[in-house]
Design a protein around this motif. Structure first.
Motif, mmCIF file in Angstrom:
data_model
loop_
_atom_site.group_PDB
_atom_site.id
_atom_site.type_symbol
_atom_site.label_atom_id
_atom_site.label_comp_id
_atom_site.label_asym_id
_atom_site.label_seq_id
_atom_site.Cartn_x
_atom_site.Cartn_y
_atom_site.Cartn_z
ATOM 1 N N GLN A 25 5.103 8.890 5.434
ATOM 2 C CA GLN A 25 6.384 9.580 4.646
ATOM 3 C C GLN A 25 7.729 8.968 5.352
ATOM 4 O O GLN A 25 8.846 8.576 4.880
ATOM 5 C CB GLN A 25 6.178 10.974 4.709
ATOM 6 N N ALA A 26 7.547 9.318 6.634
ATOM 7 C CA ALA A 26 8.613 8.921 7.319
ATOM 8 C C ALA A 26 9.060 7.267 7.585
ATOM 9 O O ALA A 26 10.291 6.794 7.286
ATOM 10 C CB ALA A 26 8.532 9.261 9.047
ATOM 11 N N ILE A 27 8.151 6.385 7.351
ATOM 12 C CA ILE A 27 8.316 5.016 7.120
ATOM 13 C C ILE A 27 9.080 4.750 5.797
ATOM 14 O O ILE A 27 9.961 4.050 5.538
ATOM 15 C CB ILE A 27 6.932 4.236 7.278
ATOM 16 N N LYS A 31 12.817 3.159 5.213
ATOM 17 C CA LYS A 31 13.102 1.992 4.141
ATOM 18 C C LYS A 31 14.169 2.205 3.239
ATOM 19 O O LYS A 31 14.705 1.313 2.818
ATOM 20 C CB LYS A 31 11.796 1.740 3.663
ATOM 21 N N GLU A 32 14.212 3.589 2.945
ATOM 22 C CA GLU A 32 15.331 4.033 1.786
ATOM 23 C C GLU A 32 16.660 4.430 2.556
ATOM 24 O O GLU A 32 17.787 4.659 1.903
ATOM 25 C CB GLU A 32 14.977 5.071 1.071
ATOM 26 N N GLY A 33 16.721 4.071 3.903
ATOM 27 C CA GLY A 33 18.033 4.524 4.603
ATOM 28 C C GLY A 33 18.102 5.944 5.079
ATOM 29 O O GLY A 33 19.079 6.348 5.466
ATOM 30 N N ASN A 34 17.054 6.800 4.720
ATOM 31 C CA ASN A 34 17.223 8.290 5.024
ATOM 32 C C ASN A 34 16.445 8.581 6.400
ATOM 33 O O ASN A 34 15.720 8.991 6.723
ATOM 34 C CB ASN A 34 16.235 8.855 4.131
ATOM 35 N N ALA A 92 4.805 3.763 13.401
ATOM 36 C CA ALA A 92 5.757 4.454 12.669
ATOM 37 C C ALA A 92 7.068 4.731 13.348
ATOM 38 O O ALA A 92 8.291 4.093 12.787
ATOM 39 C CB ALA A 92 5.594 5.883 11.793
ATOM 40 N N THR A 93 7.154 4.974 14.558
ATOM 41 C CA THR A 93 8.214 5.301 15.395
ATOM 42 C C THR A 93 9.071 3.897 15.598
ATOM 43 O O THR A 93 10.101 3.828 15.457
ATOM 44 C CB THR A 93 7.864 6.088 16.779
ATOM 45 N N GLU A 94 8.069 2.894 16.067
ATOM 46 C CA GLU A 94 8.503 1.646 16.366
ATOM 47 C C GLU A 94 9.239 1.066 15.010
ATOM 48 O O GLU A 94 10.356 0.428 14.927
ATOM 49 C CB GLU A 94 7.521 0.854 16.830
ATOM 50 N N PHE A 95 8.433 1.065 13.741
ATOM 51 C CA PHE A 95 8.863 0.635 12.731
ATOM 52 C C PHE A 95 10.134 1.164 12.258
ATOM 53 O O PHE A 95 11.429 0.431 11.649
ATOM 54 C CB PHE A 95 7.982 0.804 11.435
ATOM 55 N N ILE A 96 10.457 2.442 12.540
ATOM 56 C CA ILE A 96 11.576 3.052 11.903
ATOM 57 C C ILE A 96 12.820 2.479 13.086
ATOM 58 O O ILE A 96 13.903 2.239 12.256
ATOM 59 C CB ILE A 96 11.382 4.663 12.033
#
Length: 108
Positions: A25-27, A31-34, A92-96
């Motif tokens: 969900q965080a990813i 991606k939506e900029g949130n 996910a942390t890295e991706f964000i």
């Protein structure tokens, strides 16, 4: 296999699954900029992992105290869920972080 053992197994699976879902969900939020919401979801994922770890630590403590705990496919499955959730949350942390960097560059 007793009910207490299955509660431990299911606790690890449940909290691990919740953590992985929150990381995913965080990813999507990133991606939506949130990003604020994404970081909140990651914190919730961390909380779920802590819960799973607490269940696991209780079991390990009992083994260290001499209690014989049956190792079977259920426990292996639970540990697999937990390890996968931890790895997924880390990715996910890295991706964000990368998504934040990319979106900042695009705004320039």
């Amino acid at each position: 296999m007793n009910e207490e053992y299955m509660n431990v197994v299911m606790g690890i699976i449940m909290h691990g699954g919740n953590a992985k879902g929150l990381a995913y969900q965080a990813i999507q939020q990133a991606k939506e900029g949130n990003f604020d919401t994404a970081h909140e979801s990651l914190q919730q994922a961390n909380d779920e992992l802590r819960e799973a770890h607490d269940v696991q630590t209780d079991l390990l403590t009992r083994v260290a105290q001499g209690e014989v705990i049956e190792l079977n496919l259920y426990m292996v499955h639970a540990q697999d869920h937990l390890m996968t959730a931890i790895a997924f949350k880390d990715m996910a942390t890295e991706f964000i972080g990368q998504e934040e960097r990319l979106q900042a560059l695009e705004e320039k």
